[in-house]
Design a protein around this motif. Structure first.
Motif, PDB file in Angstrom:
ATOM      1  N   ILE A 176       1.062  -1.230  -0.149  1.00  0.00           N
ATOM      2  CA  ILE A 176       0.015  -0.217  -0.203  1.00  0.00           C
ATOM      3  C   ILE A 176       0.737   1.197  -0.072  1.00  0.00           C
ATOM      4  CG2 ILE A 176      -1.634   1.282   1.436  1.00  0.00           C
ATOM      5  CD1 ILE A 176      -2.954  -1.370   2.126  1.00  0.00           C
ATOM      6  N   LEU A 177       2.229   1.284   0.797  1.00  0.00           N
ATOM      7  CA  LEU A 177       2.966   2.434   0.761  1.00  0.00           C
ATOM      8  C   LEU A 177       3.206   2.739  -0.580  1.00  0.00           C
ATOM      9  CD1 LEU A 177       4.873   4.365   1.957  1.00  0.00           C
ATOM     10  CD2 LEU A 177       6.293   2.559   2.229  1.00  0.00           C
ATOM     11  N   ARG A 178       3.549   1.712  -1.456  1.00  0.00           N
ATOM     12  CA  ARG A 178       4.038   1.832  -3.078  1.00  0.00           C
ATOM     13  C   ARG A 178       2.752   2.440  -3.718  1.00  0.00           C
ATOM     14  NH1 ARG A 178       3.022  -0.577  -7.775  1.00  0.00           N
ATOM     15  NH2 ARG A 178       4.937  -0.505  -9.319  1.00  0.00           N
ATOM     16  N   GLU A 179       1.616   2.046  -3.765  1.00  0.00           N
ATOM     17  CA  GLU A 179       0.505   2.594  -4.209  1.00  0.00           C
ATOM     18  C   GLU A 179       0.310   4.104  -3.825  1.00  0.00           C
ATOM     19  OE1 GLU A 179      -0.804   1.190  -6.737  1.00  0.00           O
ATOM     20  OE2 GLU A 179       0.334  -0.530  -6.430  1.00  0.00           O
ATOM     21  N   MET A 180       0.626   4.359  -2.377  1.00  0.00           N
ATOM     22  CA  MET A 180       0.458   5.774  -1.914  1.00  0.00           C
ATOM     23  C   MET A 180       1.522   6.513  -2.677  1.00  0.00           C
ATOM     24  SD  MET A 180       0.015   4.837   2.035  1.00  0.00           S
ATOM     25  CE  MET A 180      -0.007   6.590   2.782  1.00  0.00           C
ATOM     26  N   ALA A 181       2.829   6.072  -2.782  1.00  0.00           N
ATOM     27  CA  ALA A 181       3.716   6.826  -3.357  1.00  0.00           C
ATOM     28  C   ALA A 181       3.472   6.990  -4.782  1.00  0.00           C
ATOM     29  CB  ALA A 181       5.051   6.192  -3.263  1.00  0.00           C
ATOM     30  N   LEU A 182       2.627   6.215  -5.452  1.00  0.00           N
ATOM     31  CA  LEU A 182       2.271   6.522  -6.927  1.00  0.00           C
ATOM     32  C   LEU A 182       0.980   7.657  -7.185  1.00  0.00           C
ATOM     33  CD1 LEU A 182       2.960   2.804  -8.213  1.00  0.00           C
ATOM     34  CD2 LEU A 182       4.039   4.838  -8.788  1.00  0.00           C
ATOM     35  N   GLY A 183       0.602   7.956  -5.858  1.00  0.00           N
ATOM     36  CA  GLY A 183      -0.360   8.918  -5.845  1.00  0.00           C
ATOM     37  C   GLY A 183      -1.948   8.149  -5.975  1.00  0.00           C
ATOM     38  N   LYS A 184      -2.111   6.973  -5.980  1.00  0.00           N
ATOM     39  CA  LYS A 184      -3.307   6.353  -5.826  1.00  0.00           C
ATOM     40  C   LYS A 184      -4.054   6.657  -4.477  1.00  0.00           C
ATOM     41  CE  LYS A 184      -2.259   3.986  -9.507  1.00  0.00           C
ATOM     42  NZ  LYS A 184      -2.035   2.527  -9.482  1.00  0.00           N
ATOM     43  N   SER A 185      -5.509   6.823  -4.728  1.00  0.00           N
ATOM     44  CA  SER A 185      -6.598   7.020  -3.718  1.00  0.00           C
ATOM     45  C   SER A 185      -6.764   5.771  -3.206  1.00  0.00           C
ATOM     46  CB  SER A 185      -7.744   7.482  -4.341  1.00  0.00           C
ATOM     47  OG  SER A 185      -8.341   6.817  -5.124  1.00  0.00           O
ATOM     48  N   SER A 186      -7.623   5.745  -1.919  1.00  0.00           N
ATOM     49  CA  SER A 186      -8.122   4.629  -1.148  1.00  0.00           C
ATOM     50  C   SER A 186      -8.714   3.609  -2.129  1.00  0.00           C
ATOM     51  CB  SER A 186      -8.484   5.103   0.085  1.00  0.00           C
ATOM     52  OG  SER A 186      -7.679   5.527   1.020  1.00  0.00           O
ATOM     53  N   MET A 187      -9.600   4.361  -2.681  1.00  0.00           N
ATOM     54  CA  MET A 187     -10.546   3.675  -3.534  1.00  0.00           C
ATOM     55  C   MET A 187      -9.893   2.839  -4.820  1.00  0.00           C
ATOM     56  SD  MET A 187     -14.231   5.769  -3.833  1.00  0.00           S
ATOM     57  CE  MET A 187     -15.083   4.601  -4.678  1.00  0.00           C
ATOM     58  N   GLU A 188      -8.872   3.646  -5.188  1.00  0.00           N
ATOM     59  CA  GLU A 188      -8.100   2.903  -6.236  1.00  0.00           C
ATOM     60  C   GLU A 188      -7.336   1.475  -5.762  1.00  0.00           C
ATOM     61  OE1 GLU A 188      -7.012   6.576  -9.429  1.00  0.00           O
ATOM     62  OE2 GLU A 188      -6.277   6.600  -7.580  1.00  0.00           O
ATOM     63  N   ARG A 204      -3.396   2.875   5.569  1.00  0.00           N
ATOM     64  CA  ARG A 204      -2.655   4.207   5.262  1.00  0.00           C
ATOM     65  C   ARG A 204      -2.372   5.103   6.732  1.00  0.00           C
ATOM     66  NH1 ARG A 204      -4.594   6.291  -0.364  1.00  0.00           N
ATOM     67  NH2 ARG A 204      -3.416   8.276   0.294  1.00  0.00           N
ATOM     68  N   ARG A 205      -3.257   4.799   7.816  1.00  0.00           N
ATOM     69  CA  ARG A 205      -3.017   5.516   9.074  1.00  0.00           C
ATOM     70  C   ARG A 205      -1.959   4.696   9.764  1.00  0.00           C
ATOM     71  NH1 ARG A 205      -8.825   5.981   9.135  1.00  0.00           N
ATOM     72  NH2 ARG A 205      -8.797   4.096  10.381  1.00  0.00           N
ATOM     73  N   ASN A 206      -2.080   3.535   9.668  1.00  0.00           N
ATOM     74  CA  ASN A 206      -0.800   2.818  10.273  1.00  0.00           C
ATOM     75  C   ASN A 206       0.742   3.115   9.930  1.00  0.00           C
ATOM     76  OD1 ASN A 206      -2.829   1.464  11.921  1.00  0.00           O
ATOM     77  ND2 ASN A 206      -2.911  -0.178  10.978  1.00  0.00           N
ATOM     78  N   ILE A 207       0.665   3.077   8.323  1.00  0.00           N
ATOM     79  CA  ILE A 207       1.899   3.503   7.911  1.00  0.00           C
ATOM     80  C   ILE A 207       2.281   4.487   8.105  1.00  0.00           C
ATOM     81  CG2 ILE A 207       2.735   3.816   5.497  1.00  0.00           C
ATOM     82  CD1 ILE A 207       0.797   1.765   4.282  1.00  0.00           C
ATOM     83  N   ARG A 208       1.417   5.609   8.277  1.00  0.00           N
ATOM     84  CA  ARG A 208       1.978   7.226   8.541  1.00  0.00           C
ATOM     85  C   ARG A 208       2.658   7.004  10.054  1.00  0.00           C
ATOM     86  NH1 ARG A 208       1.070  10.727   4.829  1.00  0.00           N
ATOM     87  NH2 ARG A 208      -0.628  10.424   3.219  1.00  0.00           N
ATOM     88  N   ASP A 209       1.846   6.219  10.951  1.00  0.00           N
ATOM     89  CA  ASP A 209       2.229   6.300  12.214  1.00  0.00           C
ATOM     90  C   ASP A 209       3.451   5.632  12.301  1.00  0.00           C
ATOM     91  OD1 ASP A 209       0.041   7.492  13.109  1.00  0.00           O
ATOM     92  OD2 ASP A 209      -1.399   5.757  13.687  1.00  0.00           O
ATOM     93  N   LYS A 210       3.741   4.523  11.848  1.00  0.00           N
ATOM     94  CA  LYS A 210       4.976   3.620  12.039  1.00  0.00           C
ATOM     95  C   LYS A 210       6.207   4.321  11.302  1.00  0.00           C
ATOM     96  CE  LYS A 210       2.771  -1.029  11.757  1.00  0.00           C
ATOM     97  NZ  LYS A 210       2.533  -2.171  11.162  1.00  0.00           N
TER      98      LYS A 210
END
Length: 229
Positions: A176-188, A204-210
Protein backbone atom coordinates in the motif's frame (compact mmCIF):
# COMPACT_ATOMS: atom_id res chain seq x y z
CA UNK A 1 62.74 3.62 -7.04
CA UNK A 2 59.24 4.33 -5.78
CA UNK A 3 58.89 5.52 -2.20
CA UNK A 4 56.33 3.34 -0.46
CA UNK A 5 54.38 3.27 2.76
CA UNK A 6 56.72 2.12 5.56
CA UNK A 7 58.62 -0.04 3.03
CA UNK A 8 55.95 -2.73 3.20
CA UNK A 9 56.24 -3.67 -0.48
CA UNK A 10 58.31 -6.59 -1.63
CA UNK A 11 60.86 -6.19 -4.40
CA UNK A 12 58.43 -7.95 -6.75
CA UNK A 13 55.66 -5.50 -5.92
CA UNK A 14 57.96 -2.52 -6.41
CA UNK A 15 59.14 -3.89 -9.74
CA UNK A 16 55.57 -4.34 -10.99
CA UNK A 17 54.63 -0.77 -10.06
CA UNK A 18 57.84 0.66 -11.53
CA UNK A 19 57.10 -1.15 -14.77
CA UNK A 20 53.82 0.75 -15.23
CA UNK A 21 54.60 4.19 -13.79
CA UNK A 22 55.01 5.90 -17.18
CA UNK A 23 51.67 4.50 -18.33
CA UNK A 24 49.95 5.49 -15.09
CA UNK A 25 51.07 9.09 -15.56
CA UNK A 26 49.56 9.19 -19.06
CA UNK A 27 46.09 8.07 -17.93
CA UNK A 28 43.52 10.94 -17.85
CA UNK A 29 42.52 10.16 -14.27
CA UNK A 30 44.00 9.45 -10.86
CA UNK A 31 45.67 6.06 -10.42
CA UNK A 32 45.95 4.68 -6.89
CA UNK A 33 47.45 1.39 -5.76
CA UNK A 34 46.54 -0.02 -2.35
CA UNK A 35 47.97 -2.94 -0.49
CA UNK A 36 44.97 -5.09 0.34
CA UNK A 37 45.72 -6.17 3.90
CA UNK A 38 45.22 -2.76 5.55
CA UNK A 39 44.05 -0.83 2.46
CA UNK A 40 46.86 1.70 2.69
CA UNK A 41 48.03 3.68 -0.35
CA UNK A 42 51.38 2.56 -1.72
CA UNK A 43 51.34 4.47 -5.01
CA UNK A 44 49.54 7.40 -6.65
CA UNK A 45 50.25 8.91 -10.06
CA UNK A 46 51.34 12.49 -10.60
CA UNK A 47 47.82 13.74 -11.40
CA UNK A 48 46.52 12.58 -8.03
CA UNK A 49 49.52 13.93 -6.11
CA UNK A 50 49.10 17.31 -7.76
CA UNK A 51 45.44 17.44 -6.74
CA UNK A 52 46.28 16.58 -3.13
CA UNK A 53 49.33 18.87 -3.19
CA UNK A 54 51.40 16.18 -1.56
CA UNK A 55 54.41 14.13 -2.53
CA UNK A 56 54.15 10.36 -2.91
CA UNK A 57 56.14 9.94 0.27
CA UNK A 58 53.73 12.24 2.16
CA UNK A 59 50.65 10.41 0.86
CA UNK A 60 52.06 7.01 1.69
CA UNK A 61 53.06 8.08 5.21
CA UNK A 62 49.52 9.18 6.12
CA UNK A 63 47.54 6.85 8.33
CA UNK A 64 44.25 5.56 6.94
CA UNK A 65 42.35 7.82 9.36
CA UNK A 66 44.33 10.86 8.17
CA UNK A 67 44.04 10.05 4.47
CA UNK A 68 40.38 9.06 4.28
CA UNK A 69 39.25 11.54 6.93
CA UNK A 70 40.86 14.46 5.13
CA UNK A 71 39.89 13.82 1.52
CA UNK A 72 36.86 11.48 1.40
CA UNK A 73 33.17 11.87 2.30
CA UNK A 74 32.37 9.31 4.99
CA UNK A 75 28.65 9.24 4.09
CA UNK A 76 29.12 7.66 0.67
CA UNK A 77 32.14 5.69 1.91
CA UNK A 78 29.73 3.66 4.05
CA UNK A 79 28.17 2.44 0.82
CA UNK A 80 31.21 1.53 -1.26
CA UNK A 81 33.67 0.25 1.39
CA UNK A 82 31.69 -2.96 2.05
CA UNK A 83 31.40 -3.49 -1.71
CA UNK A 84 35.17 -3.20 -2.12
CA UNK A 85 35.74 -5.66 0.73
CA UNK A 86 33.32 -8.16 -0.84
CA UNK A 87 34.94 -7.66 -4.24
CA UNK A 88 38.40 -8.43 -2.86
CA UNK A 89 37.10 -11.46 -1.02
CA UNK A 90 35.50 -12.83 -4.21
CA UNK A 91 38.92 -12.57 -5.89
CA UNK A 92 37.64 -12.88 -9.46
CA UNK A 93 40.48 -12.53 -11.91
CA UNK A 94 38.86 -10.45 -14.66
CA UNK A 95 36.21 -8.51 -12.75
CA UNK A 96 36.26 -4.81 -11.95
CA UNK A 97 34.19 -2.88 -9.41
CA UNK A 98 32.86 0.61 -10.19
CA UNK A 99 31.44 3.04 -7.64
CA UNK A 100 30.97 6.75 -6.91
CA UNK A 101 33.13 8.67 -4.44
CA UNK A 102 33.14 12.25 -3.20
CA UNK A 103 36.50 13.93 -2.58
CA UNK A 104 37.49 17.32 -1.27
CA UNK A 105 40.83 18.82 -2.25
CA UNK A 106 42.97 21.41 -0.41
CA UNK A 107 41.64 24.99 -0.38
CA UNK A 108 38.19 23.93 -1.64
CA UNK A 109 34.93 23.66 0.26
CA UNK A 110 32.96 21.58 -2.24
CA UNK A 111 32.83 17.83 -2.62
CA UNK A 112 33.65 16.61 -6.12
CA UNK A 113 32.06 13.42 -7.42
CA UNK A 114 34.38 10.83 -8.97
CA UNK A 115 33.63 7.60 -10.76
CA UNK A 116 36.17 5.02 -9.60
CA UNK A 117 36.92 1.54 -10.86
CA UNK A 118 38.98 -1.02 -8.96
CA UNK A 119 40.53 -4.32 -9.94
CA UNK A 120 43.08 -6.67 -8.43
CA UNK A 121 46.54 -5.68 -9.61
CA UNK A 122 48.71 -8.40 -8.06
CA UNK A 123 48.26 -11.72 -6.24
CA UNK A 124 50.66 -13.66 -4.04
CA UNK A 125 51.83 -17.24 -4.45
CA UNK A 126 48.62 -18.50 -2.89
CA UNK A 127 46.63 -16.50 -5.48
CA UNK A 128 45.33 -14.05 -2.87
CA UNK A 129 45.10 -10.31 -3.72
CA UNK A 130 48.00 -8.25 -2.38
CA UNK A 131 47.69 -5.09 -4.49
CA UNK A 132 44.66 -3.35 -5.99
CA UNK A 133 44.56 -0.81 -8.81
CA UNK A 134 41.99 2.00 -8.85
CA UNK A 135 41.38 4.61 -11.55
CA UNK A 136 39.32 7.60 -10.43
CA UNK A 137 37.87 10.16 -12.85
CA UNK A 138 36.03 13.36 -11.79
CA UNK A 139 32.46 13.88 -12.95
CA UNK A 140 31.71 17.34 -14.27
CA UNK A 141 29.37 19.07 -11.79
CA UNK A 142 27.14 20.10 -14.71
CA UNK A 143 26.86 16.53 -15.97
CA UNK A 144 23.66 14.62 -15.23
CA UNK A 145 25.67 11.79 -13.66
CA UNK A 146 26.78 14.08 -10.83
CA UNK A 147 23.15 14.92 -10.06
CA UNK A 148 22.24 11.26 -10.17
CA UNK A 149 25.08 10.40 -7.79
CA UNK A 150 23.83 13.07 -5.39
CA UNK A 151 20.36 11.52 -5.44
CA UNK A 152 21.76 8.03 -4.86
CA UNK A 153 23.77 9.22 -1.88
CA UNK A 154 20.73 10.98 -0.44
CA UNK A 155 18.62 7.84 -0.84
CA UNK A 156 21.30 5.62 0.73
CA UNK A 157 21.57 7.93 3.72
CA UNK A 158 17.78 8.00 4.08
CA UNK A 159 17.66 4.19 3.91
CA UNK A 160 20.26 3.78 6.66
CA UNK A 161 18.58 6.35 8.91
CA UNK A 162 15.07 4.95 8.48
CA UNK A 163 15.55 1.21 8.09
CA UNK A 164 14.25 0.47 11.58
CA UNK A 165 10.98 2.32 10.95
CA UNK A 166 10.50 0.72 7.53
CA UNK A 167 11.09 -2.78 8.94
CA UNK A 168 7.98 -2.34 11.13
CA UNK A 169 5.72 -2.39 8.07
CA UNK A 170 3.93 -5.59 7.12
CA UNK A 171 4.08 -6.95 3.58
CA UNK A 172 0.60 -5.58 2.90
CA UNK A 173 1.55 -2.17 4.27
CA UNK A 174 4.60 -2.04 1.99
CA UNK A 175 2.35 -2.80 -0.97
CA UNK A 176 0.00 0.00 0.00
CA UNK A 177 2.93 2.34 0.65
CA UNK A 178 3.99 1.80 -2.94
CA UNK A 179 0.52 2.67 -4.22
CA UNK A 180 0.42 5.76 -1.98
CA UNK A 181 3.74 6.93 -3.44
CA UNK A 182 2.27 6.51 -6.92
CA UNK A 183 -0.54 8.90 -5.93
CA UNK A 184 -3.33 6.31 -5.78
CA UNK A 185 -6.48 7.05 -3.77
CA UNK A 186 -7.86 4.66 -1.16
CA UNK A 187 -10.62 3.59 -3.58
CA UNK A 188 -8.12 2.92 -6.37
CA UNK A 189 -5.89 0.89 -4.04
CA UNK A 190 -8.89 -1.03 -2.70
CA UNK A 191 -10.03 -1.94 -6.22
CA UNK A 192 -6.55 -3.12 -7.19
CA UNK A 193 -6.05 -5.25 -4.05
CA UNK A 194 -9.68 -6.46 -3.79
CA UNK A 195 -10.14 -5.11 -0.28
CA UNK A 196 -12.47 -2.51 1.27
CA UNK A 197 -11.51 1.15 1.02
CA UNK A 198 -12.01 1.47 4.78
CA UNK A 199 -9.36 -1.24 5.22
CA UNK A 200 -7.02 0.76 3.00
CA UNK A 201 -7.68 3.87 5.10
CA UNK A 202 -6.69 1.92 8.22
CA UNK A 203 -3.51 0.71 6.56
CA UNK A 204 -2.67 4.24 5.46
CA UNK A 205 -3.01 5.55 9.02
CA UNK A 206 -0.88 2.72 10.38
CA UNK A 207 1.80 3.35 7.74
CA UNK A 208 2.00 7.04 8.57
CA UNK A 209 2.15 6.28 12.29
CA UNK A 210 4.93 3.70 11.91
CA UNK A 211 6.98 5.88 9.57
CA UNK A 212 6.19 9.15 11.34
CA UNK A 213 5.26 10.73 8.02
CA UNK A 214 2.85 13.57 7.34
CA UNK A 215 3.41 14.43 3.69
CA UNK A 216 3.32 12.82 0.26
CA UNK A 217 6.98 13.79 -0.18
CA UNK A 218 8.01 11.74 2.86
CA UNK A 219 6.01 8.76 1.63
CA UNK A 220 7.76 9.05 -1.73
CA UNK A 221 11.15 9.20 -0.03
CA UNK A 222 10.49 5.86 1.65
CA UNK A 223 9.23 4.26 -1.56
CA UNK A 224 12.28 5.39 -3.56
CA UNK A 225 14.88 4.58 -0.90
CA UNK A 226 13.51 1.06 -0.36
CA UNK A 227 13.03 0.34 -4.09
CA UNK A 228 9.24 0.18 -4.04
CA UNK A 229 9.02 2.48 -7.06
Amino acid sequence: MITTYKSILTAEMRSLIDKHVNTFNQIPGVVIIHETENWTVVYMNERGLNQLRLSLQEVCSLTNAEYYGKFFNEDDARDYIPKIAAFMYANNREDTLSYYQQLKFPDTDNWIWHLSSTKIFMRDGADKPVLSLTISIPIDAMHHMASKADRLLEENNFLRNNYESFSKLSKREKTILREMALGKSSMEIAAKLYIASTTVDTHRRNIRDKLHTKSYFEISQYARAFDLI
